[in-house]
Design a protein around this motif. Sequence first.
Motif, PDB file in Angstrom:
ATOM      1  N   LEU A 108       0.831  -1.212   0.000  1.00 10.42           N
ATOM      2  CA  LEU A 108       0.000   0.000   0.000  1.00 10.42           C
ATOM      3  C   LEU A 108       0.862   1.258   0.000  1.00 10.42           C
ATOM      4  O   LEU A 108       0.491   2.276  -0.589  1.00 10.42           O
ATOM      5  N   VAL A 109       2.011   1.192   0.656  1.00  8.21           N
ATOM      6  CA  VAL A 109       2.954   2.314   0.606  1.00  8.21           C
ATOM      7  C   VAL A 109       3.451   2.494  -0.823  1.00  8.21           C
ATOM      8  O   VAL A 109       3.521   3.621  -1.336  1.00  8.21           O
ATOM      9  N   ARG A 110       3.807   1.394  -1.462  1.00  6.56           N
ATOM     10  CA  ARG A 110       4.258   1.452  -2.850  1.00  6.56           C
ATOM     11  C   ARG A 110       3.192   2.073  -3.761  1.00  6.56           C
ATOM     12  O   ARG A 110       3.504   2.803  -4.702  1.00  6.56           O
ATOM     13  N   ALA A 111       1.936   1.751  -3.480  1.00  5.90           N
ATOM     14  CA  ALA A 111       0.826   2.259  -4.296  1.00  5.90           C
ATOM     15  C   ALA A 111       0.418   3.672  -3.888  1.00  5.90           C
ATOM     16  O   ALA A 111      -0.551   4.214  -4.433  1.00  5.90           O
ATOM     17  N   GLU A 112       1.124   4.258  -2.911  1.00  2.00           N
ATOM     18  CA  GLU A 112       0.862   5.611  -2.422  1.00  2.00           C
ATOM     19  C   GLU A 112      -0.526   5.754  -1.795  1.00  2.00           C
ATOM     20  O   GLU A 112      -1.151   6.805  -1.846  1.00  2.00           O
ATOM     21  N   VAL A 113      -0.977   4.657  -1.186  1.00  2.00           N
ATOM     22  CA  VAL A 113      -2.255   4.680  -0.479  1.00  2.00           C
ATOM     23  C   VAL A 113      -2.052   5.138   0.962  1.00  2.00           C
ATOM     24  O   VAL A 113      -2.877   5.860   1.522  1.00  2.00           O
ATOM     25  N   VAL A 114      -0.944   4.722   1.567  1.00  2.82           N
ATOM     26  CA  VAL A 114      -0.606   5.106   2.941  1.00  2.82           C
ATOM     27  C   VAL A 114       0.836   5.593   2.958  1.00  2.82           C
ATOM     28  O   VAL A 114       1.635   5.234   2.078  1.00  2.82           O
ATOM     29  N   THR A 193      13.864   2.973  -2.702  1.00  2.00           N
ATOM     30  CA  THR A 193      13.029   4.060  -2.202  1.00  2.00           C
ATOM     31  C   THR A 193      11.565   3.717  -2.400  1.00  2.00           C
ATOM     32  O   THR A 193      11.130   3.479  -3.515  1.00  2.00           O
ATOM     33  N   ILE A 194      10.817   3.663  -1.314  1.00  2.00           N
ATOM     34  CA  ILE A 194       9.379   3.473  -1.407  1.00  2.00           C
ATOM     35  C   ILE A 194       8.749   4.822  -1.679  1.00  2.00           C
ATOM     36  O   ILE A 194       8.906   5.768  -0.905  1.00  2.00           O
ATOM     37  N   ALA A 195       8.065   4.912  -2.761  1.00  2.48           N
ATOM     38  CA  ALA A 195       7.503   6.199  -3.165  1.00  2.48           C
ATOM     39  C   ALA A 195       6.514   6.714  -2.142  1.00  2.48           C
ATOM     40  O   ALA A 195       5.681   5.983  -1.646  1.00  2.48           O
ATOM     41  N   ALA A 196       6.611   8.002  -1.816  1.00  2.00           N
ATOM     42  CA  ALA A 196       5.690   8.630  -0.877  1.00  2.00           C
ATOM     43  C   ALA A 196       4.677   9.444  -1.654  1.00  2.00           C
ATOM     44  O   ALA A 196       4.955   9.931  -2.752  1.00  2.00           O
ATOM     45  N   PRO A 197       3.475   9.605  -1.122  1.00  2.00           N
ATOM     46  CA  PRO A 197       2.467  10.391  -1.799  1.00  2.00           C
ATOM     47  C   PRO A 197       2.962  11.820  -2.041  1.00  2.00           C
ATOM     48  O   PRO A 197       3.647  12.400  -1.206  1.00  2.00           O
ATOM     49  N   ALA A 198       2.664  12.339  -3.207  1.00  3.50           N
ATOM     50  CA  ALA A 198       3.096  13.700  -3.555  1.00  3.50           C
ATOM     51  C   ALA A 198       2.433  14.734  -2.664  1.00  3.50           C
ATOM     52  O   ALA A 198       1.288  14.587  -2.263  1.00  3.50           O
ATOM     53  N   ARG A 199       3.172  15.764  -2.323  1.00  4.19           N
ATOM     54  CA  ARG A 199       2.656  16.847  -1.509  1.00  4.19           C
ATOM     55  C   ARG A 199       2.602  18.121  -2.358  1.00  4.19           C
ATOM     56  O   ARG A 199       3.489  18.341  -3.190  1.00  4.19           O
ATOM     57  N   PRO A 200       1.606  18.957  -2.167  1.00  2.37           N
ATOM     58  CA  PRO A 200       1.539  20.221  -2.923  1.00  2.37           C
ATOM     59  C   PRO A 200       2.799  21.050  -2.697  1.00  2.37           C
ATOM     60  O   PRO A 200       3.281  21.173  -1.567  1.00  2.37           O
ATOM     61  N   GLY A 201       3.348  21.595  -3.763  1.00  2.00           N
ATOM     62  CA  GLY A 201       4.501  22.468  -3.642  1.00  2.00           C
ATOM     63  C   GLY A 201       5.826  21.744  -3.694  1.00  2.00           C
ATOM     64  O   GLY A 201       6.872  22.358  -3.673  1.00  2.00           O
ATOM     65  N   ARG A 202       5.800  20.402  -3.739  1.00  2.00           N
ATOM     66  CA  ARG A 202       7.051  19.657  -3.853  1.00  2.00           C
ATOM     67  C   ARG A 202       7.555  19.655  -5.282  1.00  2.00           C
ATOM     68  O   ARG A 202       6.772  19.625  -6.206  1.00  2.00           O
TER      69      ARG A 202
END
Length: 202
Positions: A108-114, A193-202
């Motif tokens: 789920l981390v890989r899928a950017e769900v959590v 690197t486990i992809a993290a969900p994108a944040r605004p402004g990054r």
Amino acid sequence: MIDNLLRPPRTPAEFVADALRVVGLLGIVVAALVFEPTDAGILAAALPFLLVPRLLGTTAWFDIVSTTVILVAAWSNVIDLYTTLVGWDLIVHFVCTGVLTALTYLALVRAEVVPGRGDPGFRTRIPMTLSPAIGLALSALWEMVEWFGHAVITPTISVGYDDTIGDMAAGGLGALVAGALVASVALERTDTTIAAPARPGR
């Protein structure tokens, strides 16, 4: 994740983990020759799960633990440990559900769900809360598979209300422990690197 799958082993522990996957593959052949076709089918069904830790880029030690637990769970069916060894069923449900829960959380981390442990939005309460729900869902699916096996393949597979509730309770407890593990221990390699969900402004 394909890069993780194709990445050659680099440490002795990684070679051990891959060797266990080979053992899983050879076990299917052995079961087909020595045991029943249904036993070979059980081991074949477990084979894809042996690849999951590698796909997710887990640490070598957790890869070894995961593959070993999955192999033990599958072979316990083949050699009838669930019916001949008192309490073994609950132990395997506890440990195996915990391992599968941790792997599911990493997926789920890989899928950017959590968020993963390295993400600024990560909080310990997230895996601690989510993991029991994942574990109980996996336990329910496990029991459905057992019922299908009992009804369609062979009546020797043990099913029943008490068995189902006990197995799910053990799985839920294992998932809770897995949540604590995910929250406190790095289960992915440092070179991936486990992809993290994108944040605004990054």
